[in-house]
Design a protein around this motif. Structure first.
Motif, short mmCIF file in Angstrom:
data_model
loop_
_atom_site.label_atom_id
_atom_site.label_comp_id
_atom_site.label_asym_id
_atom_site.label_seq_id
_atom_site.Cartn_x
_atom_site.Cartn_y
_atom_site.Cartn_z
N THR A 84 -2.51 7.70 12.50
CA THR A 84 -2.67 6.32 12.01
C THR A 84 -2.53 5.59 13.36
O THR A 84 -3.30 4.68 13.58
CB THR A 84 -1.47 5.92 11.03
OG1 THR A 84 -1.76 6.37 9.76
CG2 THR A 84 -1.46 4.39 11.15
N ALA A 132 -5.18 3.79 6.96
CA ALA A 132 -3.79 2.82 7.33
C ALA A 132 -3.91 2.33 8.71
O ALA A 132 -3.40 1.21 8.84
CB ALA A 132 -2.46 4.03 7.12
N THR A 181 4.20 4.97 4.38
CA THR A 181 3.05 5.69 3.66
C THR A 181 3.69 6.82 2.79
O THR A 181 4.48 7.53 3.48
CB THR A 181 2.07 6.33 4.46
OG1 THR A 181 0.92 7.06 3.72
CG2 THR A 181 2.63 7.09 5.56
N PHE A 220 1.62 2.08 1.59
CA PHE A 220 0.26 2.93 1.52
C PHE A 220 0.46 4.16 0.64
O PHE A 220 1.35 4.89 0.76
CB PHE A 220 -0.15 3.35 3.06
CG PHE A 220 -0.50 2.22 3.94
CD1 PHE A 220 -2.01 1.73 3.84
CD2 PHE A 220 0.15 1.64 4.72
CE1 PHE A 220 -2.30 0.74 5.03
CE2 PHE A 220 -0.31 0.49 5.64
CZ PHE A 220 -1.52 0.29 5.62
N CYS A 221 -0.61 4.21 -0.29
CA CYS A 221 -0.56 5.41 -1.13
C CYS A 221 -1.59 5.57 -1.59
O CYS A 221 -2.72 4.75 -1.79
CB CYS A 221 0.67 5.32 -2.17
SG CYS A 221 0.29 4.05 -3.31
N ASN A 222 -1.99 6.93 -2.22
CA ASN A 222 -3.24 7.09 -3.23
C ASN A 222 -3.06 7.13 -4.61
O ASN A 222 -1.85 6.98 -5.03
CB ASN A 222 -4.00 8.21 -2.68
CG ASN A 222 -3.07 9.64 -2.93
OD1 ASN A 222 -2.50 9.66 -3.99
ND2 ASN A 222 -3.43 10.85 -2.09
N PHE A 242 -6.35 -0.38 8.70
CA PHE A 242 -5.71 -1.60 7.92
C PHE A 242 -4.63 -2.44 8.81
O PHE A 242 -4.73 -3.60 8.89
CB PHE A 242 -5.23 -1.21 6.74
CG PHE A 242 -4.85 -2.27 5.56
CD1 PHE A 242 -6.01 -2.44 4.92
CD2 PHE A 242 -3.56 -2.81 5.54
CE1 PHE A 242 -5.29 -3.35 3.84
CE2 PHE A 242 -3.38 -3.61 4.60
CZ PHE A 242 -4.41 -4.03 3.74
N TYR A 299 5.91 1.50 11.33
CA TYR A 299 5.36 2.19 10.28
C TYR A 299 5.76 3.61 10.27
O TYR A 299 6.13 4.55 11.10
CB TYR A 299 3.88 2.59 10.78
CG TYR A 299 2.93 3.42 9.92
CD1 TYR A 299 2.34 2.74 8.84
CD2 TYR A 299 2.46 4.58 10.16
CE1 TYR A 299 1.87 3.35 7.89
CE2 TYR A 299 1.81 5.31 9.34
CZ TYR A 299 1.30 4.64 8.24
OH TYR A 299 0.44 5.30 7.34
N VAL A 317 -5.94 -3.32 -2.94
CA VAL A 317 -5.00 -3.85 -1.92
C VAL A 317 -4.17 -5.13 -2.60
O VAL A 317 -5.14 -6.01 -3.18
CB VAL A 317 -5.45 -4.11 -0.67
CG1 VAL A 317 -6.22 -3.18 0.08
CG2 VAL A 317 -6.56 -5.37 -0.62
N GLY A 354 -6.87 9.16 4.68
CA GLY A 354 -5.82 8.22 4.55
C GLY A 354 -4.95 7.55 5.73
O GLY A 354 -4.75 6.34 5.59
N ALA A 394 -1.38 -1.21 -0.24
CA ALA A 394 -2.92 -0.82 -0.03
C ALA A 394 -3.05 0.69 -0.72
O ALA A 394 -2.34 1.62 -0.20
CB ALA A 394 -3.30 -0.82 1.47
N THR A 438 -5.29 3.58 -2.03
CA THR A 438 -6.97 4.04 -1.98
C THR A 438 -6.84 5.12 -3.33
O THR A 438 -6.30 5.69 -3.96
CB THR A 438 -6.75 5.04 -0.73
OG1 THR A 438 -5.87 5.94 -1.11
CG2 THR A 438 -6.58 4.38 0.51
#
Length: 333
Positions: free
Chosen positions: A68, A283, A190, A216-218, A286, A158, A256, A279, A246, A248
Motif C-alpha cells: 500500500t 488502498a 485494513t 478498508f475491507c472486502n 485511495f 495506516y 465507499v 486490495g 472503502a 471492495t
C-alpha cells in the motif's frame, strides 16, 4: 505542514508467486483464497513440491501495508514504513525495494539476526491468490518498531490487519493509534484477509478499540466480521466502528462512504490473471488521493482503475511507469 502523507506498519515479507491448479491446492492440503501462517519447514516443503511449476514473477517486497505505501509513494505521496527485517539477503532486497519506491524507513528496523519473512503466493487459473506465509522475524514486530518522529509528522496512520496474528504487534498498533491521534493524524486500518477476521478477531477488535477514521475491507471480510447475512446489514454494523470506509466488491466495483454519503464505484471489465496485491493497491491509490485533497468518489475511481490494471498482470504491484498514466487518466494533470 506534515512531512508524511502516510505512516504505515506491517509485516515485511518477500513474495514469490507460483502458478498452480485447484487440484494442486487440494493435493497439498491448502485452503484456497486465504492466508495461512506456516513454519519455514512447511514453506520449504511446498516450494520443493512446486519446483516444476512456472514462477510467475520475480520476487517482490510484500506484506499488505508495504504494498500500500509503495503504491501511494509511486502515485506521489510521501510515506514512511515501519517493519522488522533480518540482516539477510531478503532483508537487503526488501530495503532496496523501499528505496526505489521512495519510501522512508529507519535502518535500525533491519539490523537484526534471524530470518526475514517470506510469502509463497499460489495463483490459480481464476486469478485467486492463496498465501502461505512464514513470518520469520516479523513475528516479533513490537513497539520498538514505532518511530515517534515520523508518527508525529504523518497525516494518516495506516495499520495492517495481518498484525492481529501477533500479540506484541497488536500492542504496538494500540500505541501507534494513541500517538497518531495525539498528533492529529487520521487512523486507517485494513482487515487484510478473511483469515484475520475469522481467527484473530479479538486482536482486530482490540486494534479498532473505540473506532478508526477509515476502514478498508472486502465483502467477505465485512460479512464475516459483522456476522451479517447481507452487505447492507454489514455496512450498518460497521458504521459504529469507523467514520468512513472503502469496501471492495470484486467484479462489482466498490462501495465507499465519506461519513455522510455512500458512493458506488464502477468496476472495470478486465480479464484477471492474478489478484495478489489488488486490495493493497486499491488502498494505496485511495490514500494517495484523499491525502491530496480529492473526494471519496475521485479516490475510489483512481483505486478502481489501478487495481483493475494490476489484476491483468502478475505480481503485487504495477510497473513504476504505470502509476502516473493512471493518475492522469482519472484525476487529470
Amino acid at each position: 505542514m506534515k512531512q508524511y502523507d502516510i505512516y504505515a506498519i506491517g509485516n515485511a515479507l518477500v513474495d514469490t508467486e507460483i502458478e498452480v491448479s485447484d487440484a494442486d491446492l487440494e493435493r497439498f492440503g491448502i485452503q484456497k483464497g486465504f492466508m495461512t501462517l506456516v513454519d519455514e519447514a512447511r514453506q520449504n516443503e511446498l516450494t520443493d513440491l512446486l519446483q516444476d511449476h512456472l514462477v510467475a514473477s520475480r520476487r517482490a517486497s510484500g506484506g499488505s501495508a508495504c504494498n500500500t505505501v509503495i503504491a501511494a509513494s509511486y502515485f506521489g505521496a510521501k510515506t514512511f514504513y515501519s517493519c522488522k527485517l533480518a540482516e539477510d539477503d531478503n532483508g537487503r532486497f526488501y530495503l532496496n525495494d523501499l528505496e526505489r519506491a521512495g519510501v522512508d524507513y529507519l535502518p535500525a528496523f533491519a539490523e537484526h539476526p534471524g530470518t526475514s519473512g517470506k510469502c509463497l503466493v499460489l495463483i490459480t487459473p481464476d486469478a485467486e491468490r492463496t498465501m502461505n506465509t512464514f513470518l520469520g522475524i516479523s513475528a516479533t514486530v513490537g513497539a520498538e518498531q514505532l518511530h515517534a518522529p515520523a508518527i508525529s509528522q504523518a497525516k494518516i496512520i495506516y495499520i495492517e490487519g495481518y498484525l492481529a496474528a501477533s500479540d506484541s504487534a497488536t500492542e504496538a498498533v494500540c500505541q501507534l493509534k494513541q500517538q497518531g491521534q495525539a498528533n492529529g493524524a487520521q487512523i486507517a486500518l485494513t482487515f487484510s484477509d478473511p483469515s484475520m477476521v475469522n481467527y484473530c478477531q479479538d486482536n482486530l477488535r482490540t486494534m479498532i478499540g473505540d473506532g478508526v477514521d477509515l476502514l478498508f475491507c472486502n465483502e467477505t471480510e465485512a460479512l464475516d466480521f459483522t456476522g451479517k447475512s447481507t452487505l447492507a446489514e454489514a455496512v450498518e454494523a460497521l458504521k459504529p466502528l469507523c467514520k468512513k470506509f472503502a469496501l471492495t466488491l470484486g467484479a462489482k466495483g466498490a462501495l465507499v462512504y465519506d461519513g455522510e454519503q455512500s458512493y458506488q464505484i464502477a468496476a472495470h471489465a478486465v480479464q484477471p490473471i492474478d489478484s495478489n496485491g489488488a486490495g493493497d493497491l486499491f488502498a494505496g491509490a485511495f490514500l494517495y488521493a484523499i491525502s491530496h485533497g480529492h473526494t471519496f468518489p475521485e479516490a475510489g475511481a483512481l483505486a478502481s482503475l489501478a487495481s483493475a490494471t494490476l489484476v491483468t498482470q502478475f505480481g503485487p504491484r504495477l510497473d513504476p511507469t504505470q502509476y502516473e498514466a493512471i493518475r492522469q487518466q482519472v484525476l487529470g494533470a
